[in-house]
Design an enzyme around this catalytic site. Structure first.
Site, PDB file in Angstrom:
ATOM      1  N   SER A  90       0.825  -1.203   0.000  1.00  0.00           N
ATOM      2  CA  SER A  90       0.000   0.000   0.000  1.00  0.00           C
ATOM      3  C   SER A  90       0.861   1.256   0.000  1.00  0.00           C
ATOM      4  O   SER A  90       1.691   1.443   0.898  1.00  0.00           O
ATOM      5  CB  SER A  90      -0.898  -0.002   1.239  1.00  0.00           C
ATOM      6  OG  SER A  90      -1.472   1.273   1.415  1.00  0.00           O
ATOM      7  N   ARG A 183      -0.731 -12.189 -21.460  1.00  0.00           N
ATOM      8  CA  ARG A 183       0.425 -11.398 -21.000  1.00  0.00           C
ATOM      9  C   ARG A 183       1.789 -11.956 -21.406  1.00  0.00           C
ATOM     10  O   ARG A 183       2.803 -11.293 -21.143  1.00  0.00           O
ATOM     11  CB  ARG A 183       0.368 -11.250 -19.477  1.00  0.00           C
ATOM     12  CG  ARG A 183      -0.924 -10.619 -18.961  1.00  0.00           C
ATOM     13  CD  ARG A 183      -1.154  -9.236 -19.511  1.00  0.00           C
ATOM     14  NE  ARG A 183      -2.339  -8.610 -18.922  1.00  0.00           N
ATOM     15  CZ  ARG A 183      -2.734  -7.367 -19.179  1.00  0.00           C
ATOM     16  NH1 ARG A 183      -2.049  -6.610 -20.011  1.00  0.00           N
ATOM     17  NH2 ARG A 183      -3.822  -6.878 -18.604  1.00  0.00           N
TER      18      ARG A 183
HETATM   19  C1  LIG Z   1      -2.009  -6.455 -24.951  1.00  0.00           C
HETATM   20  C2  LIG Z   1      -3.025  -5.779 -24.048  1.00  0.00           C
HETATM   21  C3  LIG Z   1      -3.298  -4.430 -24.220  1.00  0.00           C
HETATM   22  C4  LIG Z   1      -4.223  -3.788 -23.384  1.00  0.00           C
HETATM   23  N1  LIG Z   1      -4.489  -2.459 -23.549  1.00  0.00           N
HETATM   24  C5  LIG Z   1      -5.413  -1.833 -22.784  1.00  0.00           C
HETATM   25  C6  LIG Z   1      -5.734  -0.452 -22.933  1.00  0.00           C
HETATM   26  O1  LIG Z   1      -5.191   0.226 -23.788  1.00  0.00           O
HETATM   27  N2  LIG Z   1      -6.647   0.115 -22.109  1.00  0.00           N
HETATM   28  C7  LIG Z   1      -7.302  -0.629 -21.142  1.00  0.00           C
HETATM   29  O2  LIG Z   1      -8.145  -0.075 -20.441  1.00  0.00           O
HETATM   30  N3  LIG Z   1      -7.022  -1.925 -20.965  1.00  0.00           N
HETATM   31  C8  LIG Z   1      -6.112  -2.557 -21.749  1.00  0.00           C
HETATM   32  N4  LIG Z   1      -5.832  -3.890 -21.534  1.00  0.00           N
HETATM   33  C9  LIG Z   1      -6.499  -4.591 -20.440  1.00  0.00           C
HETATM   34  C10 LIG Z   1      -7.754  -5.328 -20.933  1.00  0.00           C
HETATM   35  O3  LIG Z   1      -8.686  -4.407 -21.458  1.00  0.00           O
HETATM   36  C11 LIG Z   1      -8.417  -6.111 -19.781  1.00  0.00           C
HETATM   37  O4  LIG Z   1      -8.764  -5.228 -18.738  1.00  0.00           O
HETATM   38  C12 LIG Z   1      -7.527  -7.194 -19.239  1.00  0.00           C
HETATM   39  O5  LIG Z   1      -7.031  -7.997 -20.290  1.00  0.00           O
HETATM   40  C13 LIG Z   1      -8.294  -8.073 -18.228  1.00  0.00           C
HETATM   41  O6  LIG Z   1      -9.548  -8.464 -18.710  1.00  0.00           O
HETATM   42  P1  LIG Z   1      -9.835  -9.857 -19.439  1.00  0.00           P
HETATM   43  O7  LIG Z   1     -11.063  -9.750 -20.270  1.00  0.00           O
HETATM   44  O8  LIG Z   1      -8.606 -10.308 -20.120  1.00  0.00           O
HETATM   45  O9  LIG Z   1     -10.233 -10.906 -18.409  1.00  0.00           O
HETATM   46  P2  LIG Z   1     -10.170 -11.203 -16.841  1.00  0.00           P
HETATM   47  O10 LIG Z   1     -10.620 -10.065 -16.037  1.00  0.00           O
HETATM   48  O11 LIG Z   1      -8.850 -11.814 -16.527  1.00  0.00           O
HETATM   49  O12 LIG Z   1     -11.269 -12.331 -16.821  1.00  0.00           O
HETATM   50  C14 LIG Z   1     -11.066 -13.601 -17.474  1.00  0.00           C
HETATM   51  C15 LIG Z   1     -12.217 -13.926 -18.385  1.00  0.00           C
HETATM   52  O13 LIG Z   1     -13.391 -14.072 -17.570  1.00  0.00           O
HETATM   53  C16 LIG Z   1     -14.512 -13.573 -18.283  1.00  0.00           C
HETATM   54  N5  LIG Z   1     -15.078 -12.424 -17.557  1.00  0.00           N
HETATM   55  C17 LIG Z   1     -14.490 -11.716 -16.548  1.00  0.00           C
HETATM   56  N6  LIG Z   1     -15.308 -10.755 -16.103  1.00  0.00           N
HETATM   57  C18 LIG Z   1     -16.429 -10.846 -16.858  1.00  0.00           C
HETATM   58  C19 LIG Z   1     -17.643 -10.109 -16.901  1.00  0.00           C
HETATM   59  N7  LIG Z   1     -17.880  -9.086 -16.076  1.00  0.00           N
HETATM   60  N8  LIG Z   1     -18.574 -10.467 -17.796  1.00  0.00           N
HETATM   61  C20 LIG Z   1     -18.360 -11.492 -18.638  1.00  0.00           C
HETATM   62  N9  LIG Z   1     -17.233 -12.236 -18.672  1.00  0.00           N
HETATM   63  C21 LIG Z   1     -16.294 -11.918 -17.784  1.00  0.00           C
HETATM   64  C22 LIG Z   1     -14.045 -13.202 -19.679  1.00  0.00           C
HETATM   65  O14 LIG Z   1     -14.145 -14.328 -20.529  1.00  0.00           O
HETATM   66  C23 LIG Z   1     -12.580 -12.889 -19.442  1.00  0.00           C
HETATM   67  O15 LIG Z   1     -11.800 -12.972 -20.605  1.00  0.00           O
HETATM   68  C24 LIG Z   1      -4.910  -4.543 -22.371  1.00  0.00           C
HETATM   69  C25 LIG Z   1      -4.624  -5.914 -22.217  1.00  0.00           C
HETATM   70  C26 LIG Z   1      -3.709  -6.532 -23.028  1.00  0.00           C
HETATM   71  C27 LIG Z   1      -3.432  -8.006 -22.830  1.00  0.00           C
END
Ligand SMILES: Cc1cc2nc3c(=O)[nH]c(=O)nc-3n(C[C@H](O)[C@H](O)[C@H](O)COP(=O)(O)OP(=O)(O)OC[C@H]3O[C@@H](n4cnc5c(N)ncnc54)[C@H](O)[C@@H]3O)c2cc1C
Length: 228
Positions: A90, A183
């Site tokens: 934190s 990642r």
């Molecule tokens: C190469 C890269 C570039 C990125 N660039 C940006 C950016 O420019 N700006 C930005 O804001 N973010 C960015 N991100 C972050 C991205 O938008 C996501 O926040 C991040 O990847 C985590 O979300 P996730 O969908 O992968 O799944 P997680 O949160 O890890 O969840 C895993 C899976 O569970 C399911 N899930 C989770 N929550 C829900 C829900 N509420 N409803 C339905 N299904 C759900 C989905 O299938 C999801 O894929 C980037 C990520 C990557 C890998």
């Protein structure tokens, strides 16, 4: 500093056998085939689940990992994943002063390649000094009754993304597979990619049947899910 991953623990099941055996115990419920469990049946069973894409069953097992030496910029990307338990250093409670002198910051390779290391370090040193100065000013103001603000909590607004942040993340195997997919990909940001490839290697050693369908690139800088 470079990011490091240390596996703190994982689910073992009531027999203590391990996470693969726990998944087998749960998964065989679907087929009422618990009677087929032997000392070495778990790996084959879990591999079968993986190949069929029955990923919900591998959710029964979790792994906890401590990340150190990652920048706050990298940990901010990690915490965007929602299906995990997180405990993070934190900046409200911890005194981050001295981050420069304690080498508690990350240097992007581009800074070194561009010959900007001295320039970069000089700026971080200045910010470290400004952070301490603000802590002192806030302490004086609190003592004088001018504000009820909290010292570290408010001084942290001056901290750069480069400052390291320790974090422990626990999630289930399915979510780890998702995180590795996102990642360790060549397009992921270099720092999170570096530490997640290191984490993946450790997972592959410990739990090959769950993670050995990820292929690490020859240069060791990325990984990708192979098709089965
Ligand atoms: C190469 C890269 C570039 C990125 N660039 C940006 C950016 O420019 N700006 C930005 O804001 N973010 C960015 N991100 C972050 C991205 O938008 C996501 O926040 C991040 O990847 C985590 O979300 P996730 O969908 O992968 O799944 P997680 O949160 O890890 O969840 C895993 C899976 O569970 C399911 N899930 C989770 N929550 C829900 C829900 N509420 N409803 C339905 N299904 C759900 C989905 O299938 C999801 O894929 C980037 C990520 C990557 C890998």
């Amino acid at each position: 500093m470079n990011g490091k991953a240390e596996i703190l623990g994982y689910s073992t099941g009531i027999t203590g056998a391990g996470p693969i055996q726990l998944i087998e115990q749960a998964g065989r419920t679907c087929y009422k085939s618990q009677g087929k469990i032997t000392n070495d049946s778990a790996a084959k069973f879990v591999l079968m689940l993986r190949k069929l894409g029955h990923e919900s069953v591998i959710e029964h097992s979790w792994v906890a990992v401590r990340f150190t030496g990652c920048s706050r910029a990298a940990t901010h990307q990690l915490v965007r994943h929602r299906l995990m338990a997180i405990s993070q250093e934190s900046q409200r409670y911890c005194d981050e002063s001295g981050f420069f002198f304690n080498n508690y910051y990350v240097v992007p390779p581009s800074i070194i390649e561009a010959g900007l290391l001295d320039w970069y370090r000089e700026r971080l040193k200045q910010i470290d000094g400004w952070y301490k100065e603000l802590q002192e000013k806030l302490k004086e103001a609190i003592k004088a009754g001018k504000t009820k603000g909290k010292v570290n909590e408010d001084a942290r607004f001056l901290l750069p993304n480069a400052v390291c942040s320790e974090i422990v993340i626990s999630c289930n195997f399915r979510e780890w597979r998702h995180i590795f997919k996102m990642r360790t990909d060549i397009h992921a940001q270099w720092e999170i990619r570096y530490v997640m490839v290191d984490t993946l290697k450790q997972f592959q050693k410990l739990f090959p049947v769950v993670f050995d369908d990820f292929k690490i690139a020859e240069d060791g800088k990325s990984a990708a899910l192979t098709k089965e």
